[in-house]
Motif scaffolding. Structure first.
Motif, PDB file in Angstrom:
ATOM      1  N   GLY A  93      -7.059   5.484  -3.375  1.00  0.00           N
ATOM      2  CA  GLY A  93      -6.888   6.188  -2.101  1.00  0.00           C
ATOM      3  C   GLY A  93      -7.188   7.666  -2.252  1.00  0.00           C
ATOM      4  N   ASN A  94      -7.063   8.401  -1.159  1.00  0.00           N
ATOM      5  CA  ASN A  94      -7.384   9.829  -1.228  1.00  0.00           C
ATOM      6  C   ASN A  94      -6.460  10.592  -2.173  1.00  0.00           C
ATOM      7  OD1 ASN A  94      -5.711   9.030   1.001  1.00  0.00           O
ATOM      8  ND2 ASN A  94      -5.576  11.156   1.610  1.00  0.00           N
ATOM      9  N   HIS A  95      -5.211  10.167  -2.274  1.00  0.00           N
ATOM     10  CA  HIS A  95      -4.287  10.880  -3.158  1.00  0.00           C
ATOM     11  C   HIS A  95      -4.516  10.550  -4.627  1.00  0.00           C
ATOM     12  CE1 HIS A  95      -1.572  12.693  -0.139  1.00  0.00           C
ATOM     13  NE2 HIS A  95      -2.073  11.731   0.608  1.00  0.00           N
ATOM     14  N   ASP A  96      -5.305   9.509  -4.887  1.00  0.00           N
ATOM     15  CA  ASP A  96      -5.578   9.129  -6.274  1.00  0.00           C
ATOM     16  C   ASP A  96      -6.834   9.789  -6.809  1.00  0.00           C
ATOM     17  OD1 ASP A  96      -3.401   7.317  -6.057  1.00  0.00           O
ATOM     18  OD2 ASP A  96      -4.728   5.914  -5.038  1.00  0.00           O
ATOM     19  N   SER A 125       0.819  -1.216   0.000  1.00  0.00           N
ATOM     20  CA  SER A 125       0.000   0.000   0.000  1.00  0.00           C
ATOM     21  C   SER A 125       0.852   1.265   0.000  1.00  0.00           C
ATOM     22  CB  SER A 125      -0.920  -0.015   1.222  1.00  0.00           C
ATOM     23  OG  SER A 125      -1.886   1.013   1.098  1.00  0.00           O
ATOM     24  N   ASP A 126       0.180   2.393  -0.169  1.00  0.00           N
ATOM     25  CA  ASP A 126       0.790   3.724  -0.028  1.00  0.00           C
ATOM     26  C   ASP A 126       2.164   3.836  -0.700  1.00  0.00           C
ATOM     27  OD1 ASP A 126      -1.138   3.185   2.422  1.00  0.00           O
ATOM     28  OD2 ASP A 126      -1.068   5.351   2.078  1.00  0.00           O
ATOM     29  N   ILE A 127       2.157   3.667  -2.005  1.00  0.00           N
ATOM     30  CA  ILE A 127       3.409   3.723  -2.769  1.00  0.00           C
ATOM     31  C   ILE A 127       3.903   5.173  -2.887  1.00  0.00           C
ATOM     32  CG2 ILE A 127       4.439   3.244  -5.028  1.00  0.00           C
ATOM     33  CD1 ILE A 127       2.496   0.847  -5.261  1.00  0.00           C
ATOM     34  N   GLY A 180      -5.178   0.374   3.606  1.00  0.00           N
ATOM     35  CA  GLY A 180      -4.213   1.357   3.141  1.00  0.00           C
ATOM     36  C   GLY A 180      -4.551   2.681   3.774  1.00  0.00           C
ATOM     37  N   HIS A 181      -3.628   3.603   3.739  1.00  0.00           N
ATOM     38  CA  HIS A 181      -3.768   4.998   4.183  1.00  0.00           C
ATOM     39  C   HIS A 181      -2.758   5.363   5.282  1.00  0.00           C
ATOM     40  CE1 HIS A 181      -5.303   8.969   4.482  1.00  0.00           C
ATOM     41  NE2 HIS A 181      -5.712   8.844   5.722  1.00  0.00           N
ATOM     42  N   VAL A 182      -2.717   4.556   6.370  1.00  0.00           N
ATOM     43  CA  VAL A 182      -1.784   4.865   7.447  1.00  0.00           C
ATOM     44  C   VAL A 182      -0.407   4.329   7.064  1.00  0.00           C
ATOM     45  CG1 VAL A 182      -1.227   4.474   9.875  1.00  0.00           C
ATOM     46  CG2 VAL A 182      -3.595   4.880   9.184  1.00  0.00           C
ATOM     47  N   GLY A 236      -4.010   1.487  -2.088  1.00  0.00           N
ATOM     48  CA  GLY A 236      -4.310   2.881  -2.443  1.00  0.00           C
ATOM     49  C   GLY A 236      -3.184   3.863  -2.178  1.00  0.00           C
ATOM     50  N   ASP A 237      -3.298   5.029  -2.794  1.00  0.00           N
ATOM     51  CA  ASP A 237      -2.304   6.103  -2.802  1.00  0.00           C
ATOM     52  C   ASP A 237      -1.069   5.686  -3.621  1.00  0.00           C
ATOM     53  OD1 ASP A 237      -3.967   7.709  -1.409  1.00  0.00           O
ATOM     54  OD2 ASP A 237      -2.817   7.719   0.454  1.00  0.00           O
ATOM     55  N   ALA A 238      -1.266   5.655  -4.931  1.00  0.00           N
ATOM     56  CA  ALA A 238      -0.198   5.290  -5.852  1.00  0.00           C
ATOM     57  C   ALA A 238       0.799   6.426  -6.009  1.00  0.00           C
ATOM     58  CB  ALA A 238      -0.798   4.932  -7.211  1.00  0.00           C
ATOM     59  N   ALA A 273      -9.553  -1.907   1.857  1.00  0.00           N
ATOM     60  CA  ALA A 273     -10.134  -0.592   2.150  1.00  0.00           C
ATOM     61  C   ALA A 273      -9.065   0.464   2.378  1.00  0.00           C
ATOM     62  CB  ALA A 273     -11.032  -0.688   3.380  1.00  0.00           C
ATOM     63  N   HIS A 274      -9.349   1.660   1.889  1.00  0.00           N
ATOM     64  CA  HIS A 274      -8.461   2.803   2.149  1.00  0.00           C
ATOM     65  C   HIS A 274      -9.186   3.715   3.126  1.00  0.00           C
ATOM     66  CE1 HIS A 274      -4.888   5.177   0.929  1.00  0.00           C
ATOM     67  NE2 HIS A 274      -5.616   6.189   1.374  1.00  0.00           N
ATOM     68  N   LEU A 275      -8.772   3.690   4.366  1.00  0.00           N
ATOM     69  CA  LEU A 275      -9.506   4.455   5.375  1.00  0.00           C
ATOM     70  C   LEU A 275      -8.651   4.703   6.608  1.00  0.00           C
ATOM     71  CD1 LEU A 275     -10.177   2.091   7.663  1.00  0.00           C
ATOM     72  CD2 LEU A 275     -11.992   1.545   6.060  1.00  0.00           C
TER      73      LEU A 275
END
Ligand SMILES: [Mn+2]
Length: 417
Positions: free
Chosen positions: A92-95, A8-10, A230-232, A57-59, A191-193
């Motif tokens: 994710g939020n950044h995507d 996650s979170d690349i 993902g996310h943290v 999430g957050d590529a 989940a991305h949260l």
């Protein structure tokens, strides 16, 4: 048994300020670091011939990364396509675009119809066929205020109330997905949260706007065999009972100094219906080091500073030097020799902080404890500034008229309510 690699979170393309331009390639060294680390994850997926890769999430740092960064990401995931490994890319939020729907940076994979690739930009269940059998993956992308609620419904509500309403809505929609699951097939929630008991890292600073926090009870359902989050950015399992595991793998590389002390990695999962094994696998990523030293009480600030630096192996490390000193000590610091020793680092920043100015205000009469009239404060200030003598009269005049205007506006508002 189904073998899954969960990463996650690349955030590939971020943290360029911690790198430098590689003269051989023309690329920022932090981009090269991120590519190398992502390649290690994909290597593992191929050598272990996993049945599926799930990305939390957050590529990228945002929804519109430059083409050469998108290409770096795509060329690694392409290797999974070539190997025929099904892959789920969660949004994710950044995507996401702050305007409009969907994950702009990842939707291209669905648009192109990349074989075996699934883009999770809605809450829905995907039925995947892997080499080792069927698996169900519920994707829950990053939720925003507009995902499950209309503007009218949230009007006038506080952030806490919106959060509660969203959680209730989500519970209902999730219940619908759960009811349609096949109870005999292994199931993953991806989940991305932000879960309410997560230990935070850099993501709270990176997030654009305030996001929602969801209760862990929403995730720890017996119908899920593994909850992939993902996310943290800090790796952790939120569910102490491990039934099911609720796992953030964390970011694959250090995005900033708040991740200095964290292990970075991905998670290998072995899944059967009702049974799961998982393991965090560390990645060998570039070190970050903060060197912090208070020189304000020493007679030999330069010597103390050099000794503090010498205690650390800074070869190829991203270094941040923070030192505190008094303004009278400034002349005792030899900047060129500091730069000299720090040049062994991959990159470095130097942040001197003056202590004396923080300790006492420059004009004692203007200390914060005295509540004084603004005009009196300005007079006192100008009285102490000989260099402003020429313009002090006109400054006072300007201030006087500003204050008068302000009072008029204030009265206007007061009258009109
Ligand atoms: Mn995120």
């Amino acid at each position: 048994m189904i073998k899954i690699l969960h990463l996650s979170d690349i955030h590939i393309g971020s943290g360029f300020s911690h790198g430098r331009i590689n003269s051989a390639t023309g690329l920022n060294t932090r981009l090269e670091d991120f590519v190398k680390t992502l390649a290690l994850c994909i290597d593992r997926a191929l050598t272990d011939t996993v049945d599926m890769v799930i990305f939390g999430g957050d590529a990228f740092p945002d929804a519109t990364p430059p083409p050469y960064v998108q290409e770096a990401f795509a060329s690694q995931f392409r290797r999974l396509v070539d190997a025929g490994i099904p892959t789920v890319l969660l949004v994710g939020n950044h995507d996401q675009h702050s305007q409009g729907l969907g994950g702009a940076s990842l939707n291209i994979y669905r648009t192109l119809g990349v074989p075996g690739f699934v883009v999770g930009d809605t809450l829905t269940t995907h039925h995947l066929e892997t080499r080792s059998g069927k698996v169900q993956v519920i994707t829950l992308p990053w939720l925003t205020r507009s995902t499950l609620m209309t503007r009218q419904e949230t009007a006038g509500l506080s952030l806490t109330e919106v959060n509660q309403l969203l959680t209730e809505r989500l519970r209902v929609v999730m219940e619908g997905e759960i009811r349609r699951l096949d109870p005999n097939i292994p199931t993953v929630l991806l989940a991305h949260l932000m879960a309410d008991n997560a230990t935070l890292g850099a993501e709270r600073l990176l997030a654009v706007g305030k996001g929602f926090t969801l209760p862990l009870s929403l995730l720890t359902r017996p119908c899920f065999d593994y909850v992939a989050l993902g996310h943290v950015h800090r790796h952790q399992n939120l569910n102490k009972s491990n039934d099911p595991p609720v796992v953030y793998p964390g970011s694959i590389e250090r995005v900033d100094f708040s991740e200095e002390k964290e292990d970075k990695g991905y998670v290998m999962v072995e899944l059967e219906r009702g049974k799961v094994d998982w393991e965090f696998c560390r990645l060998p990523v570039r070190s970050f080091r903060t060197i912090e030293v208070d020189l304000s009480k020493t007679d030999d600030p330069q010597g103390m500073l050099m000794r503090a630096i010498a205690k650390h192996d800074i070869q190829e490390v991203v270094v941040r030097l923070i030192y505190k000193l008094r303004s009278e000590q400034l002349d005792l610091i030899d900047n060129s020799s500091i730069h000299n020793v720090l040049s062994a680092a991959h990159t470095y920043t130097i942040q001197p902080e003056l202590v004396s100015q923080l300790a006492k205000p420059r004009i004692p009469e203007l200390s914060a404890s005295n509540s004084i009239d603004p005009m009196e404060a300005l007079k006192t200030y100008l009285h102490n500034r000989d260099d402003l003598k020429d313009i002090s009269a006109s400054m006072l005049e300007a201030a006087q008229s500003l204050l008068a205007d302000d009072q008029e506006i204030y009265l206007d508002t007061a009258i009109s309510g």
